[in-house]
Design a protein around this motif. Sequence first.
Motif, mmCIF file in Angstrom:
data_model
loop_
_atom_site.group_PDB
_atom_site.id
_atom_site.type_symbol
_atom_site.label_atom_id
_atom_site.label_comp_id
_atom_site.label_asym_id
_atom_site.label_seq_id
_atom_site.Cartn_x
_atom_site.Cartn_y
_atom_site.Cartn_z
ATOM 1 N N PRO A 1 3.927 -2.220 5.153
ATOM 2 C CA PRO A 1 4.336 -0.874 5.582
ATOM 3 C C PRO A 1 4.414 0.123 4.433
ATOM 4 O O PRO A 1 4.019 1.279 4.590
ATOM 5 N N LEU A 2 4.913 -0.317 3.293
ATOM 6 C CA LEU A 2 4.992 0.584 2.146
ATOM 7 C C LEU A 2 3.620 1.137 1.793
ATOM 8 O O LEU A 2 3.446 2.344 1.606
ATOM 9 N N SER A 3 2.620 0.267 1.724
ATOM 10 C CA SER A 3 1.269 0.708 1.387
ATOM 11 C C SER A 3 0.702 1.619 2.465
ATOM 12 O O SER A 3 0.061 2.638 2.165
ATOM 13 N N VAL A 4 0.923 1.244 3.717
ATOM 14 C CA VAL A 4 0.400 2.054 4.819
ATOM 15 C C VAL A 4 0.957 3.469 4.758
ATOM 16 O O VAL A 4 0.232 4.460 4.894
ATOM 17 N N GLU A 5 2.273 3.590 4.530
ATOM 18 C CA GLU A 5 2.896 4.915 4.465
ATOM 19 C C GLU A 5 2.400 5.707 3.255
ATOM 20 O O GLU A 5 2.085 6.894 3.366
ATOM 21 N N VAL A 6 2.360 5.052 2.111
ATOM 22 C CA VAL A 6 1.929 5.741 0.887
ATOM 23 C C VAL A 6 0.484 6.203 1.007
ATOM 24 O O VAL A 6 0.151 7.352 0.679
ATOM 25 N N PHE A 7 -0.392 5.324 1.491
ATOM 26 C CA PHE A 7 -1.807 5.695 1.630
ATOM 27 C C PHE A 7 -1.979 6.812 2.652
ATOM 28 O O PHE A 7 -2.805 7.707 2.456
ATOM 29 N N SER B 1 -1.695 6.543 10.923
ATOM 30 C CA SER B 1 -2.087 7.792 11.590
ATOM 31 C C SER B 1 -0.926 8.775 11.653
ATOM 32 O O SER B 1 -1.118 9.992 11.537
ATOM 33 N N LYS B 2 0.272 8.260 11.828
ATOM 34 C CA LYS B 2 1.455 9.138 11.852
ATOM 35 C C LYS B 2 1.621 9.860 10.521
ATOM 36 O O LYS B 2 1.991 11.043 10.474
ATOM 37 N N HIS B 3 1.349 9.168 9.436
ATOM 38 C CA HIS B 3 1.514 9.776 8.119
ATOM 39 C C HIS B 3 0.298 10.605 7.715
ATOM 40 O O HIS B 3 0.451 11.631 7.038
ATOM 41 N N ALA B 4 -0.878 10.178 8.111
ATOM 42 C CA ALA B 4 -2.089 10.879 7.686
ATOM 43 C C ALA B 4 -2.450 12.042 8.599
ATOM 44 O O ALA B 4 -2.975 13.064 8.137
ATOM 45 N N PHE B 5 -2.185 11.900 9.901
ATOM 46 C CA PHE B 5 -2.654 12.901 10.865
ATOM 47 C C PHE B 5 -1.541 13.471 11.747
ATOM 48 O O PHE B 5 -1.797 14.311 12.595
ATOM 49 N N GLU C 1 2.539 4.031 -6.948
ATOM 50 C CA GLU C 1 3.821 4.017 -6.239
ATOM 51 C C GLU C 1 4.068 2.668 -5.585
ATOM 52 O O GLU C 1 5.178 2.117 -5.640
ATOM 53 N N VAL C 2 3.028 2.116 -4.971
ATOM 54 C CA VAL C 2 3.159 0.795 -4.361
ATOM 55 C C VAL C 2 3.394 -0.263 -5.434
ATOM 56 O O VAL C 2 4.259 -1.134 -5.306
ATOM 57 N N GLN C 3 2.629 -0.175 -6.522
ATOM 58 C CA GLN C 3 2.743 -1.166 -7.582
ATOM 59 C C GLN C 3 4.134 -1.201 -8.206
ATOM 60 O O GLN C 3 4.675 -2.272 -8.494
#
Length: 965
Positions: A429-435, A401-405, A461-463
């Motif tokens: 965390p990497l995926s959560v931030e990137v998504f 939510s911090k990154h998306a909203f 990017e995650v891959q």
Amino acid sequence: MHRRIKKRKTNASGNAEDVDTGASGSMTLLTENNFVGSGSSPTEINNSASTGNCYEVFLSFRGSDTRHGFTDHLYHGLLNAGIDAFRDDDELCHGEDIRPVLMEAITSSKILIPIFSVNYGTSSWCLDELVQIMERKNNNGQIVLPIFYKVKPAEVRYQTGRFGEAFHERESRLRESSSFDPMTLEKWKSALDEVGTLKGYEALGSEAELVKLVVQKALNELKKKFELVISENFVGIDSHVNKVIEFMDDKSHATLFVGIHGMGGIGKTTLAKTIYNKLSSQFEHRSFIADIRESWKHNGIHYLQNQLIDDILKLKSQVHNEDEGTKFISTKFNGKKVFVLLDDVDNVVQLKCLAGNRDWFSLGSRIIITTRNQRILEEVRVDYTYDHKEMDNDQSLILFSKHAFRMNSPPREFKDLTQEVVSIAGGLPLSVEVFGSLLCGKEPTQWRDTINKLKIIPNMEVQERLRISYNALDDEQKQIFLDIACFFIGIDKRITSYMWEACDFFPGEGIEALRFMSLIKVVNDHELIMHDQLRDLGREIVRKENQRQPQYRSRLWDSKEALKVLKDNKGTEKIEAINLSEGSAKGFNEVFQPKKDGDIYTEKQFKNLTNLRYFHMINAQLSGDFKDLMKGLKWLQWRKGPASFEVNNFDVKELVVLELQGSEINEKWEGWRFFKMAEKLKYLDLSYCRSLENTDFLSAFEKLEVLNLRGCERLKQIDASIEDMEGLLRLELGSSRSLHRVVGTEHPVPRFYLRELPVEIGKLKALRQLDLSNTSSLFALPDSIGSLENLEILEISCGGIEELPNGIGSLRKLRELRAYGCHNLQRIMVESMCNLSFLRHLDFVSCHELQSLPDLPSGLTYLGVTCQSCKLPSLSHLRHLKELRLWECIFLQCIEELPSTQLKSSKCSQLTDIEESESQQFLNTPFMLDLLEVFGCESIEMLDVSQFIHLRTLIVRFCRNLLEV
């Protein structure tokens, strides 16, 4: 390189002396436009100092008193700690006005340190600096740390003592000057009065210790400078930080090596940086070496060694090769208490060259290492290893939510979509931030498209970040990784290892490498687990072998794609493994699904599959002449196969794993004549083949290590030829635990025809696990069971066994004896059970006919009991016991020899003096009991758990006469 203003004070003749000692004496007050330097009148400056340098500490001092003593020591102490300090170096070039530069130095310095000595007040320059220092404190909030060098704070504040005498003598001369300005004198006195009230340092003892104190104080105040950049949005890190710091806060002052490992993108570097930021100010010498893996690859190890040397000793480019650097660090750092963070280490050589030994550093040093490879940490024997785990769902939701909203939770209209994305990210965390960044600002309709795409095609990017770990593997390890990602998540590694051994993939080493690299986990002792993002990485690697034509890929895990390739006769030699079953390969419940009309596969569809080593199908049939088509097959999963066998020339000599779960086959099945040629077979699963009545066909499989006959309800006998399976490690009979009747359910207990085990079972010297659970028709164990010298697990739960034979006392390697729900069990004829020193788990819960227990072995960690005795054997020696469950011991009155406490009823109060004395001696016995459950023990009236210092869970139910706890 620390930038320093270099200046000196001269008179008109060029002699270095304080101009204030002259008759006229300058009384010019420092202002932003008219400002002079520290100590005496300066006239010149080097070029670099006039370019806007920023300093962190400004030293104001009387040169004639402390320049070559205390101030010099303090200045170099600050520099060695990495602090940019300004002082009068007495090396100014002639002819330049440094007043603007001095103004800049004081203005830019966060910490201002006036050093008051006896003659400080005799210098107008020092006093003008002090006025400016106090103005900066009051107007800009800069920190002032006064040092009183051989003078008292009160002497400075009130101008008394030796300091006052020198000041007033100077004041008298100034008053005689025609240019005397009373306002300037009042500003000096006001500054002296104010600074005298500040908390500072007095030089009363060791000057070296005082220097250390001041430097440490400066470090604490400047902590923000040394903090590493961390995302402000990171969530849920505090608990991880506290766990690591708790260990690092070692009171022994030893040098400690701490390792943080985990999969790529899990947040190892962020965790280490946070710890570094919290603790770095406690160390004068510290270094953060970032991204060692990449730096080593592009610049070499000596580049990293020079970076470490520069950070710790402030010396540049000292070494030119690895050996020179290792020798330099190992000999020059041993007097330094250091704090070093070595980030992303991927080779043990890197560690040995940068921090090879604890003796390289002074006591109290701390070395943090982050790596994807746990093996590195084990090889250098770090003092503490922290396995950094994935984020939980709540933390992932906040971070996303911090990154998306740009807030801590999603808007209502995005709530469900957010949960779906967070689930895909899997706590990485990497995926959560990137998504989150990917979806920021997009409309809900765009979210749906992106989510659908992420489910099919992983984010690049995650891959790319995760692929770093994959690239570090050797070829065999890569094959194992891809196999797991495509087929074997949730599968027992012991089964998969049979195939990998046959393929020369060296699974013992490979699985450990993957585990150490945090690419997989092995849970429940043997089950292979892989993070969803890593699974997607593996499958994407295979998919990119040929994105448009799956027949040219090495593995077909999608049953629809695989089925289309076969039905279109497009198989190629590229294909090594095929799964035709919907869902995972594990598929246990497939056995119980309704029978469907299966597909028929012919030789044409396998004609070009010359390199097939793994094949999984369910409810299907093979038909035709398969000559030379299956020669390389190592593992065949053929579940719910038909009773008929319509294949000719089925060459499966290389099979090592054969699974025929739930098939309609029996001992006369035509397929056995081909499978009997598989002399290398190690694993045979015939579970739920309900038409099997005997096992005489097994004589061909002398190298078998695992035989599963669970759920073969019509099985009447085990053939005596089983004795020839000298390498058999595991034998499973009975039925699924899930089918056994449980309280509150109506699952039927299956009927079994097997009445006895052959005495030849005692010849299985290698057998480690014997599972006879739910064998309701098996009433006795053969005496020869005592010859199973390597047996570790004996499972007879919910079976019909009536007594345990004395031979069990000879099973010296037995670790687990599980007899839960043996309703017919009455007697334990084992005279020497207390000698089973390896026994840890003993379960007789719900054995309602059991009369009593024998003496118990001291190594037990779990004990479950249901029996008809009013007294149990002594438990006082069970000092490792963690769980004790007493179920429906309806006559049990007390356990007067339980370590640390007693369970008793009123009937137990009639102990003799000797018994009571013996009971009391165990009250303070160390006892590790974590869980105590007392269920349906109707005779117990009082329960005392006051001495159970480790008890976490107490369960007391249906003890109807219990009066007191």
